[in-house]
Write a protein that holds these residues in place. Structure first.
Motif, mmCIF file in Angstrom:
data_model
loop_
_atom_site.group_PDB
_atom_site.id
_atom_site.type_symbol
_atom_site.label_atom_id
_atom_site.label_comp_id
_atom_site.label_asym_id
_atom_site.label_seq_id
_atom_site.Cartn_x
_atom_site.Cartn_y
_atom_site.Cartn_z
ATOM 1 N N ALA A 112 -11.410 1.963 -5.958
ATOM 2 C CA ALA A 112 -11.816 1.741 -4.564
ATOM 3 C C ALA A 112 -11.848 3.062 -3.806
ATOM 4 N N VAL A 113 -12.673 3.098 -2.753
ATOM 5 C CA VAL A 113 -12.772 4.260 -1.873
ATOM 6 C C VAL A 113 -12.639 3.760 -0.436
ATOM 7 N N TRP A 114 -11.674 4.322 0.305
ATOM 8 C CA TRP A 114 -11.516 3.942 1.708
ATOM 9 C C TRP A 114 -12.708 4.459 2.510
ATOM 10 N N PRO A 115 -13.180 3.708 3.487
ATOM 11 C CA PRO A 115 -14.305 4.172 4.309
ATOM 12 C C PRO A 115 -13.867 5.284 5.264
ATOM 13 N N PRO A 116 -14.803 6.119 5.728
ATOM 14 C CA PRO A 116 -14.458 7.121 6.747
ATOM 15 C C PRO A 116 -13.936 6.430 8.002
ATOM 16 N N VAL A 117 -12.972 7.073 8.655
ATOM 17 C CA VAL A 117 -12.367 6.448 9.830
ATOM 18 C C VAL A 117 -12.469 7.364 11.042
ATOM 19 N N ILE A 174 0.866 -1.185 0.000
ATOM 20 C CA ILE A 174 0.000 0.000 0.000
ATOM 21 C C ILE A 174 0.901 1.233 0.000
ATOM 22 N N ILE A 175 0.670 2.143 -0.947
ATOM 23 C CA ILE A 175 1.553 3.296 -1.131
ATOM 24 C C ILE A 175 0.762 4.583 -0.959
ATOM 25 N N ASP A 176 1.292 5.449 -0.148
ATOM 26 C CA ASP A 176 0.743 6.775 0.145
ATOM 27 C C ASP A 176 0.868 7.671 -1.093
ATOM 28 N N ASP A 177 0.504 8.948 -0.953
ATOM 29 C CA ASP A 177 0.671 9.949 -2.012
ATOM 30 C C ASP A 177 2.150 10.293 -2.189
ATOM 31 N N VAL A 178 2.979 9.295 -2.347
ATOM 32 C CA VAL A 178 4.423 9.490 -2.457
ATOM 33 C C VAL A 178 4.764 10.070 -3.830
ATOM 34 N N THR A 179 5.580 11.115 -3.836
ATOM 35 C CA THR A 179 6.001 11.706 -5.099
ATOM 36 C C THR A 179 6.798 10.686 -5.909
ATOM 37 N N ALA A 199 7.389 -3.024 -7.970
ATOM 38 C CA ALA A 199 6.554 -4.013 -7.285
ATOM 39 C C ALA A 199 5.920 -4.980 -8.293
ATOM 40 N N ARG A 200 5.473 -4.457 -9.433
ATOM 41 C CA ARG A 200 4.862 -5.306 -10.457
ATOM 42 C C ARG A 200 5.871 -6.304 -11.003
ATOM 43 N N SER A 201 7.136 -5.890 -11.100
ATOM 44 C CA SER A 201 8.155 -6.805 -11.616
ATOM 45 C C SER A 201 8.371 -7.996 -10.685
ATOM 46 N N PHE A 202 8.030 -7.831 -9.404
ATOM 47 C CA PHE A 202 8.141 -8.925 -8.431
ATOM 48 C C PHE A 202 6.792 -9.635 -8.222
ATOM 49 N N GLY A 203 5.779 -9.237 -8.970
ATOM 50 C CA GLY A 203 4.468 -9.857 -8.829
ATOM 51 C C GLY A 203 3.731 -9.453 -7.571
ATOM 52 N N LEU A 204 4.083 -8.303 -6.999
ATOM 53 C CA LEU A 204 3.456 -7.839 -5.756
ATOM 54 C C LEU A 204 2.342 -6.846 -6.080
ATOM 55 N N PRO A 205 1.092 -7.137 -5.729
ATOM 56 C CA PRO A 205 -0.010 -6.200 -5.986
ATOM 57 C C PRO A 205 0.176 -4.905 -5.198
ATOM 58 N N THR A 206 -0.238 -3.800 -5.796
ATOM 59 C CA THR A 206 -0.102 -2.491 -5.139
ATOM 60 C C THR A 206 -1.443 -1.777 -5.073
ATOM 61 N N ILE A 207 -1.640 -1.086 -3.956
ATOM 62 C CA ILE A 207 -2.781 -0.189 -3.794
ATOM 63 C C ILE A 207 -2.227 1.206 -3.561
ATOM 64 N N CYS A 208 -2.494 2.110 -4.484
ATOM 65 C CA CYS A 208 -2.048 3.500 -4.338
ATOM 66 C C CYS A 208 -3.231 4.360 -3.918
ATOM 67 N N THR A 209 -3.018 5.166 -2.902
ATOM 68 C CA THR A 209 -4.068 6.049 -2.408
ATOM 69 C C THR A 209 -3.752 7.493 -2.765
ATOM 70 N N THR A 210 -4.701 8.161 -3.403
ATOM 71 C CA THR A 210 -4.572 9.594 -3.701
ATOM 72 C C THR A 210 -5.521 10.344 -2.771
ATOM 73 N N PHE A 231 -1.492 6.348 -11.439
ATOM 74 C CA PHE A 231 -2.886 5.901 -11.460
ATOM 75 C C PHE A 231 -3.059 4.653 -12.329
ATOM 76 N N PHE A 232 -2.182 4.521 -13.316
ATOM 77 C CA PHE A 232 -2.310 3.436 -14.283
ATOM 78 C C PHE A 232 -1.301 2.307 -14.048
ATOM 79 N N THR A 233 -0.289 2.539 -13.232
ATOM 80 C CA THR A 233 0.722 1.503 -12.997
ATOM 81 C C THR A 233 0.438 0.665 -11.749
ATOM 82 N N CYS A 234 -0.433 1.145 -10.862
ATOM 83 C CA CYS A 234 -0.754 0.371 -9.654
ATOM 84 C C CYS A 234 -1.835 -0.660 -9.973
ATOM 85 N N THR A 235 -1.978 -1.633 -9.100
ATOM 86 C CA THR A 235 -3.012 -2.654 -9.277
ATOM 87 C C THR A 235 -4.396 -2.080 -8.997
ATOM 88 N N ILE A 236 -4.507 -1.356 -7.878
ATOM 89 C CA ILE A 236 -5.756 -0.692 -7.509
ATOM 90 C C ILE A 236 -5.446 0.750 -7.139
#
Length: 327
Positions: free
Chosen positions: A188-193, A109-114, A123-134, A161-166
């Protein structure tokens, strides 16, 4: 087998003054992964987790959370100070690649990292799914219009936006904005916390403290306001706190809690008057709940909100909310 998550973030407590609700969002996410899903979380971040509070210290001691320290880039401008995870730093890239290869993770899971698109491709090259949050609309910020480097960084951000899994975001409204304005896919949309347990408790538990705090405010105003408005959050220009100050009705008052590291924050602190009380300093969960209980209305004039944590917290405290229309 326990769930294993690699979390790459630059917003995490104790950076609440700079990152605001985003840091609380990731604290709540780690809590859900560790205590809700019984998972193990490795946090790759330049933030010192040992300064994040006793809850995080407990997770670290139990081994449920592991800190992977990496280098940061600090950006300074009139709009404030930003602490960014340095995706181009050799030590950071090596640590990320090492974890992807040897960590046996289920998801990253990756934050709004520049420049996070680079991390997604690795991560994709290692077959690891990624979730990027904006969670930040950078083109809506003053700094975006003032600095070409930020505009260039946003173009790279768009690629992620196009290179992450979700690709996820933090509200349905901001998801629609991303789709409409930038043609960005949002899956996807994270629920309110509610980041603090204090907002899950009964109001009666805070009644005595709230009455004492309200009395302290009234003694400063030297009159009994018909309504005490409360602003809670970061003191930064996009929050338009000065607009709130100008909009306070007669015989009412405004209490401003929070902090910031900008010239704007200094100006807010200096705005103290007979009907305006700035109280500079970040509050913990219980202190913030007491402030909500002590006021009559929670107010916000923010130019844009993607998370809207304060609104969720105010509703949890059974306080009405007055907001300025935002994008």
């Amino acid at each position: 087998r326990r769930l294993r998550v690699l979390l790459c973030v630059q917003a995490f407590p104790p950076l609440a003054k700079q990152a605001g609700g985003v840091s609380k969002h990731y604290l709540a996410l780690v809590r859900a992964l560790v205590e809700g899903l019984d998972g193990d979380v490795s946090v790759l971040t330049p933030v010192c987790l040992h300064a994040a509070g006793p809850e995080v210290d407990r997770w670290l001691a139990l081994g449920a959370v592991r800190h992977i320290p990496v280098r940061a880039v600090r950006a300074f401008s009139r709009q404030g100070i930003a602490t960014l995870l340095d995706a181009f730093n050799f030590q950071c890239l090596f640590a990320f690649l090492w974890e992807c290869f040897f960590g046996d993770y289920d998801v990253c899971i990756i934050d709004d990292v520049t420049f996070r698109a680079i991390l997604c491709l690795f991560a994709r090259s290692f077959g690891l799914p990624t979730i990027c949050t904006t969670h930040t609309d950078y083109p809506g910020m003053e700094a975006y219009r003032a600095y070409w480097a930020m505009q260039f960084a946003w173009l790279w951000h768009f690629v992620s936006f196009f290179t992450c899994t979700i690709h996820a975001t933090v509200s349905t409204v901001f998801a629609k904005t991303l789709r409409r304005r930038y043609c960005a896919p949002v899956q996807a949309v994270w629920p309110p916390v509610l980041w603090s347990e204090a907002f899950r408790r009964d109001s009666l538990e805070f009644a005595a403290e709230a009455a004492k705090e309200r009395g302290r405010w009234v003694s400063y105003f030297r009159f009994a306001p018909l309504c005490i408005f409360l602003y809670a959050g970061r003191w930064s220009s996009e929050k338009r706190i000065k607009l709130l100050i100008e909009a306070i009705p007669d015989r009412c008052a405004l209490v401003i809690v929070g902090d910031g590291d900008t010239e704007y924050a200094d100006e807010i602190e200096a705005s103290r008057s007979r009907r305006v009380l700035p109280l500079r300093g970040m509050l913990d969960g219980r202190e913030l709940r007491v402030a909500f209980e002590a006021c009559d209305v929670v107010a916000s004039a923010s130019r844009f909100e993607t998370l809207g944590n304060v609104i969720v917290e105010a509703l949890a405290a059974a306080r009405p909310v007055a907001v300025q229309p935002a994008q």
